[in-house]
Design a protein around this motif. Structure first.
Motif, PDB file in Angstrom:
ATOM      1  N   SER A 141      -1.677  -7.154  46.620  1.00 58.67           N
ATOM      2  CA  SER A 141      -2.358  -7.333  47.920  1.00 58.67           C
ATOM      3  C   SER A 141      -2.890  -6.194  48.712  1.00 58.67           C
ATOM      4  N   PHE A 142      -3.747  -5.405  48.014  1.00 67.24           N
ATOM      5  CA  PHE A 142      -4.392  -4.126  48.258  1.00 67.24           C
ATOM      6  C   PHE A 142      -5.646  -4.300  47.731  1.00 67.24           C
ATOM      7  N   PRO A 143      -6.762  -3.220  48.220  1.00 70.95           N
ATOM      8  CA  PRO A 143      -8.113  -3.483  47.915  1.00 70.95           C
ATOM      9  C   PRO A 143      -8.159  -3.029  46.540  1.00 70.95           C
ATOM     10  N   THR A 158      -3.256   0.559  51.399  1.00 76.66           N
ATOM     11  CA  THR A 158      -3.179   0.288  52.888  1.00 76.66           C
ATOM     12  C   THR A 158      -1.632  -0.285  53.228  1.00 76.66           C
ATOM     13  N   LYS A 159      -1.503  -0.607  54.638  1.00 76.09           N
ATOM     14  CA  LYS A 159      -0.195  -1.072  55.151  1.00 76.09           C
ATOM     15  C   LYS A 159       1.093  -0.334  55.050  1.00 76.09           C
ATOM     16  N   ASN A 194      -5.485 -11.117  44.538  1.00 79.57           N
ATOM     17  CA  ASN A 194      -5.473 -10.781  45.781  1.00 79.57           C
ATOM     18  C   ASN A 194      -4.569 -11.818  46.686  1.00 79.57           C
ATOM     19  N   ASP A 195      -3.907 -11.619  47.727  1.00 83.63           N
ATOM     20  CA  ASP A 195      -3.259 -12.515  48.408  1.00 83.63           C
ATOM     21  C   ASP A 195      -3.994 -13.657  48.878  1.00 83.63           C
ATOM     22  N   ILE A 215      -5.300 -14.140  55.350  1.00 90.19           N
ATOM     23  CA  ILE A 215      -3.964 -13.507  55.736  1.00 90.19           C
ATOM     24  C   ILE A 215      -3.840 -12.770  57.037  1.00 90.19           C
ATOM     25  N   GLY A 219      -0.696  -7.232  56.964  1.00 89.81           N
ATOM     26  CA  GLY A 219      -2.044  -6.823  56.903  1.00 89.81           C
ATOM     27  C   GLY A 219      -2.976  -8.031  57.079  1.00 89.81           C
ATOM     28  N   ASN A 221      -7.004  -9.986  55.986  1.00 91.68           N
ATOM     29  CA  ASN A 221      -7.896 -10.105  54.961  1.00 91.68           C
ATOM     30  C   ASN A 221      -8.308 -11.626  54.755  1.00 91.68           C
ATOM     31  N   GLU A 237     -12.215  -8.262  52.104  1.00 88.94           N
ATOM     32  CA  GLU A 237     -11.293  -6.888  52.652  1.00 88.94           C
ATOM     33  C   GLU A 237     -11.707  -6.459  54.136  1.00 88.94           C
ATOM     34  N   GLN A 263      -9.232   1.056  57.496  1.00 86.05           N
ATOM     35  CA  GLN A 263      -8.576  -0.038  57.983  1.00 86.05           C
ATOM     36  C   GLN A 263      -8.527  -0.181  59.418  1.00 86.05           C
ATOM     37  N   GLU A 266      -7.844  -3.952  60.573  1.00 84.41           N
ATOM     38  CA  GLU A 266      -6.702  -4.286  60.329  1.00 84.41           C
ATOM     39  C   GLU A 266      -5.763  -3.582  61.354  1.00 84.41           C
TER      40      GLU A 266
HETATM   41  C1  BGC Z   1      -5.250  -5.372  52.005  1.00 86.94           C
HETATM   42  C2  BGC Z   1      -5.793  -6.739  51.537  1.00 86.94           C
HETATM   43  C3  BGC Z   1      -4.974  -7.828  51.713  1.00 86.94           C
HETATM   44  C4  BGC Z   1      -4.429  -7.772  53.216  1.00 86.94           C
HETATM   45  C5  BGC Z   1      -3.390  -8.698  53.327  1.00 86.94           C
HETATM   46  C6  BGC Z   1      -4.766  -5.616  53.194  1.00 86.94           C
HETATM   47  O1  BGC Z   1      -3.968  -4.336  53.829  1.00 86.94           O
HETATM   48  O2  BGC Z   1      -6.348  -4.421  51.792  1.00 86.94           O
HETATM   49  O3  BGC Z   1      -6.075  -6.474  50.051  1.00 86.94           O
HETATM   50  O4  BGC Z   1      -5.275  -8.768  51.574  1.00 86.94           O
HETATM   51  O5  BGC Z   1      -3.937  -6.635  53.606  1.00 86.94           O
HETATM   52  O6  BGC Z   1      -2.118  -8.787  52.711  1.00 86.94           O
END
Ligand code: BGC
Length: 419
Positions: A141-143, A158-159, A194-195, A215, A219, A221, A237, A263, A266
């Motif tokens: 779950s990242f870009p 991220t996160k 991706n989640d 989500i 994070g 998205n 994203e 981000q 976010e």
């Molecule tokens: C990520 C996304 C992810 C979201 C939720 C973000 O930091 O970039 O890819 O879907 O967190 O987990």
């Protein structure tokens, strides 16, 4: 900004203004969001990456037993999912473990070794042979810029993750190498997910008509099926959206974060950051002499603490903390509702009708009053059209969806995947 001599009530009033996100601001945000979506889809520069997921929504007839790995939040999960082929599934077994801090921030190889070791433990705990053949969906779950259903490079962590040697690399290649090092060569990675996409797909497996996977957890998205791309699901994203200008506290948080300048949306919305914004505000109030004690180290205040504050009936200093927590989380709920409205309005122009958003994540699921604040703001901003919108909790959808996408992908011959 008020002066140190002003009363606490005046100061709280000025903070209310700092954290206000009202309907007029929401209208501007939606317009900007649509511009960025348009640019991102056309491949022009945009803060919305609009990444292809290389998959569409399922038919509900996908069948079989698949494994899923879910990496990207506070916890790492392993699941075995049995898909019935008639729109129902069973999570046969699931385990969850906190990701060791040293693996989030250390060597990428160690992070993937931790993933492979967890899968190994899962197989033995399930009584499954480690040399068996298994199809697996990998929720990461990242870009990620995917180049096919089974391949894609991490654009940027991220996160708070910073593990070295992963950015720019194909994460499926890294996972497969770790599986081989662990002697789990019979596990075949069928899909990279991706989640948000997992969440949309999991809910769509059970019934038709779901338009958005969202989500709202550590994070934030969302994703949706894009008509202009023949229904392929696009990972927006939206955490990277640059059309929201925060206040001085948001800027201070960003400057001290692991990924400054990235981000920004976010950082104003998701669970990882809300406690830290509140801590920065309280720290400022303490420096102004308006609240007594210092409030701890960076990130010591979590959204679980905020939940308890908001749900309780605090007195004294906690009363101020509660008021600040409410300002920060209400703004988050309003921003999330606005981003959802922006995507639904975009979709609405493509396909009118009832709009269902499948949402997972602890903020939406657990934070007292969060969901209600989102719904109320959506109703204000979208008027009559908000009646067509339904938020549905899709608990654990991200991992289940990965198993479903693995089932879809296992039907696709490997050599034609990138087309
Ligand atoms: C990520 C996304 C992810 C979201 C939720 C973000 O930091 O970039 O890819 O879907 O967190 O987990």
């Amino acid at each position: 900004m008020s002066t140190p001599g002003s009363s606490l009530e005046d100061r709280l009033e000025s903070l209310r203004k700092d954290f206000l996100f009202d309907e007029a601001a929401a209208g501007r945000l939606v317009a900007r969001f649509h511009e960025e979506m348009r640019s991102g889809l056309a491949g022009r520069a945009s803060s919305l990456k609009m990444l292809s997921s290389f998959t569409r929504r399922p038919t509900g007839r996908e069948k079989g037993r698949f494994l899923a790995l879910d990496l990207g939040g506070t916890n790492f999960r392993v699941l075995a999912v049995e898909l019935s082929g008639d729109r129902s599934f069973e999570v046969v077994r699931a385990t969850r473990a906190a990701i060791p801090r040293e693996d989030m921030g250390g060597d990428g190889v160690a992070l993937f070794d931790f993933v492979a070791a967890s899968l190994d433990a899962f197989l033995s705990g399930s009584g499954l042979p480690r040399d068996g053949k298994y199809g697996l969906g990998f929720t990461f779950s990242f870009p990620v810029r995917q180049t096919g259903i089974r391949s894609g490079a991490l654009i940027q962590w991220t996160k708070g993750f910073t593990a070295s040697g992963v950015e720019g690399k194909d994460v499926v290649v890294l996972l497969e190498a770790a599986l081989r090092r662990r002697g789990l060569g019979g596990v075949s990675v069928e899909a990279l997910v991706n989640d948000t996409v997992g969440t949309l797909v999991a809910r769509s497996y059970e019934r038709e008509g779901c338009e958005l996977g969202v989500i709202l957890g550590t994070g934030t998205n969302a994703c949706y099926p894009e008509k202009g791309k023949d229904g392929v699901i696009v990972n927006i994203e939206w955490g990277g959206f640059a059309g929201f200008a925060g206040n001085s506290f948001d800027r201070a948080l960003d400057a001290a974060s692991a990924n400054p300048g990235s981000q920004l949306f976010e950082k104003a919305v998701s669970g990882m950051y809300l406690g830290e914004i509140v801590r920065l505000v309280l720290d400022q109030l303490a420096r102004e002499g308006l609240v007594p004690a210092p409030v701890g180290a960076p990130y010591s205040l979590t959204s679980e603490h905020l939940s308890r504050l908001v749900a309780g009936s605090p007195t004294g200093g906690d009363r101020v903390a509660r008021a600040v927590a409410e300002l920060v989380t209400t703004r988050s709920a309003h921003l999330a509702a606005t981003a959802i409205a922006a995507v639904l309005l975009w979709r609405g122009e493509q396909a009118p009708g009832e709009r269902v958003a499948a949402i997972d994540g602890s903020l939406f699921e657990k934070f007292p009053g969060y969901r209600e604040a989102m719904s109320a703001f959506l109703a204000q901003g979208m008027g009559e059209r908000a009646r067509e919108v339904r938020f549905e909790l899709a608990h654990d959808g991200s991992g289940i969806g990965a198993a479903i996408i693995a089932a879809i992908a296992s039907e696709v011959p490997r050599k034609s995947e990138a087309t």
